[in-house]
Design a protein around this motif. Structure first.
Motif, PDB file in Angstrom:
ATOM      1  N   ILE A  22      24.541  49.022   7.325  1.00  0.00           N
ATOM      2  CA  ILE A  22      25.093  50.297   7.823  1.00  0.00           C
ATOM      3  C   ILE A  22      26.130  50.073   8.941  1.00  0.00           C
ATOM      4  O   ILE A  22      27.219  50.657   8.885  1.00  0.00           O
TER       5      ILE A  22
ATOM      6  N   ALA B  79      29.259  49.008   7.263  1.00  0.00           N
ATOM      7  CA  ALA B  79      29.849  50.132   6.530  1.00  0.00           C
ATOM      8  C   ALA B  79      30.505  51.137   7.478  1.00  0.00           C
ATOM      9  O   ALA B  79      31.506  51.775   7.129  1.00  0.00           O
ATOM     10  N   GLU B  80      29.949  51.269   8.682  1.00  0.00           N
ATOM     11  CA  GLU B  80      30.575  52.160   9.674  1.00  0.00           C
ATOM     12  C   GLU B  80      31.923  51.588  10.104  1.00  0.00           C
ATOM     13  O   GLU B  80      32.880  52.326  10.329  1.00  0.00           O
TER      14      GLU B  80
ATOM     15  N   ILE C 261      30.999  53.755   4.846  1.00  0.00           N
ATOM     16  CA  ILE C 261      29.909  54.671   5.218  1.00  0.00           C
ATOM     17  C   ILE C 261      30.101  56.070   4.620  1.00  0.00           C
ATOM     18  O   ILE C 261      29.124  56.745   4.278  1.00  0.00           O
ATOM     19  N   HIS C 262      31.369  56.498   4.485  1.00  0.00           N
ATOM     20  CA  HIS C 262      31.609  57.857   3.972  1.00  0.00           C
ATOM     21  C   HIS C 262      31.126  57.978   2.523  1.00  0.00           C
ATOM     22  O   HIS C 262      30.477  58.951   2.151  1.00  0.00           O
TER      23      HIS C 262
ATOM     24  N   GLY D  72      27.252  57.406   2.492  1.00  0.00           N
ATOM     25  CA  GLY D  72      26.584  58.569   3.066  1.00  0.00           C
ATOM     26  C   GLY D  72      26.548  59.741   2.094  1.00  0.00           C
ATOM     27  O   GLY D  72      25.532  60.421   1.958  1.00  0.00           O
TER      28      GLY D  72
ATOM     29  N   GLN E  99      30.674  59.530  10.451  1.00  0.00           N
ATOM     30  CA  GLN E  99      30.654  60.228   9.155  1.00  0.00           C
ATOM     31  C   GLN E  99      30.734  61.744   9.362  1.00  0.00           C
ATOM     32  O   GLN E  99      31.461  62.445   8.651  1.00  0.00           O
TER      33      GLN E  99
END
Ligand code: C2E
Ligand code: MG
Ligand code: MG
Ligand code: MG
Length: 282
Positions: free
Chosen positions: A78, A81-82, A87-88, A91, A122
């Motif tokens: 995570i 991914a951020e 992440i988008h 998520g 996000q």
């Protein structure tokens, strides 16, 4: 060529190349397209409602299995991914799978609300509210069957914009929980303004034995209740911790002693068999 790729990625991720670990680079690369390849699934962890003695809510937790890397923990992927923006996509996929679970739980006669982790990065993406609105509509579920669980790895900045965005979400009928309270990067002062419905007390508190831990939990619970927030205590691993969470007034309890996170079908089956009396209290 490897070195060039390494430097380019490091630069894109905003870190000096010398601090990048090869493992992080592999994860960064493999995350691209992971959703499209069907590698992201969601597990759901039940939350036990103390007043009704039932399971009313579950937390959605992302799982990633990649052919080369195997299972990678969200604790590891995570944050990456951020940084790289995936992440988008992840998520939204977790949000879709969560709405599907909420829909199927409703149809099964044991409806549960699903709480989805959303980091501030996000939340603040353009189009986030429209995207989740469309997913909720596509699954034909009431908005109060989903919640967002705000997580923040950095201290909150642009607080007025965050408040406006959260208020937009609340206006849809979606609850907003503040995750990892007490150990995260959100301070007490933020409680004045954030339009929350719930606090999640980090498991670090319940897992510290003794009078100090109990005093802190009890204080947090009372404070939250006085400002109209529900309280979830995380990290309930033993019958003793279940007893503490109950006695100190938490509204819901979450942890391995109640249930571990499990997949969609297993969770639906588990809900139909759950009997509160089976939870031993120490
Ligand atoms: P979190 O949101 O605080 O989630 C709770 C974590 O504690 C989960 O780890 C859960 O499996 C674990 N846990 C549950 N009960 C117990 C217990 O009794 N004892 C202990 N020691 N741990 C327990 P997990 O699934 O590895 O997720 C770790 C973190 O990764 C989450 O912490 C959350 O911050 C992040 N995360 C997971 N899924 C997502 C997601 O879909 N999106 C985002 N943005 N973050 C996610
Ligand atoms: Mg969470
Ligand atoms: Mg948490
Ligand atoms: Mg946590």
């Amino acid at each position: 060529a490897d070195t060039a790729m390494y430097r380019e990625k490091a630069a894109r991720m905003g870190a000096p190349a010398r601090f990048m670990h090869p493992r992080e680079l592999s994860i960064d690369t493999a995350l691209h397209g992971a959703v499209g390849r069907g590698e992201i699934t969601t597990h759901f962890q039940p939350q036990f409602d103390v007043r009704s003695n039932t399971i009313t809510d579950v937390e959605a937790l992302a799982r990633w299995r990649n052919p080369e890397l195997g299972d990678v923990s969200p604790v590891e992927f995570i944050p990456i991914a951020e940084k790289n923006g995936v992440i988008h996509e992840i998520g939204l996929e977790v949000f879709r799978q969560s709405c599907a679970l909420a829909r199927d739980s409703l149809a099964s006669g044991h409806p549960v609300a699903v709480s989805v982790n959303v980091p501030v990065i996000q939340l603040m993406e353009r189009g986030f509210v429209d995207a989740i609105t469309a997913v909720i509509a596509a699954h034909a579920i009431p908005a109060n069957l989903v919640k967002i669980e705000l997580t923040e790895s950095q201290h909150l900045t642009d607080v007025p914009q965050i408040i406006a965005r959260l208020q937009g979400i609340r206006d849809l009928g979606i609850g907003v929980s503040l995750d990892d309270f007490g150990t995260g990067n959100t301070s007490l002062i933020e409680l004045y303004d954030l339009p929350l419905t719930e606090l999640k007390i980090d498991r670090a508190f319940i897992q510290k034995d003794g009078p100090v831990g109990e005093a802190l939990i009890s204080g947090l619970v009372d404070m939250a209740h006085q400002i109209g927030l529900e309280v979830v205590a995380e990290g309930i691993e033993t019958p003793h911790q279940l007893e503490i969470g109950r006695r100190l007034g938490a509204d819901r309890l979450q942890g391995h002693h109640i249930a571990r996170p499990i997949g969609h079908d297993d969770l639906l089956a588990w809900l139909t068999h759950f009997v509160a009396g089976d939870l031993s209290v120490g």
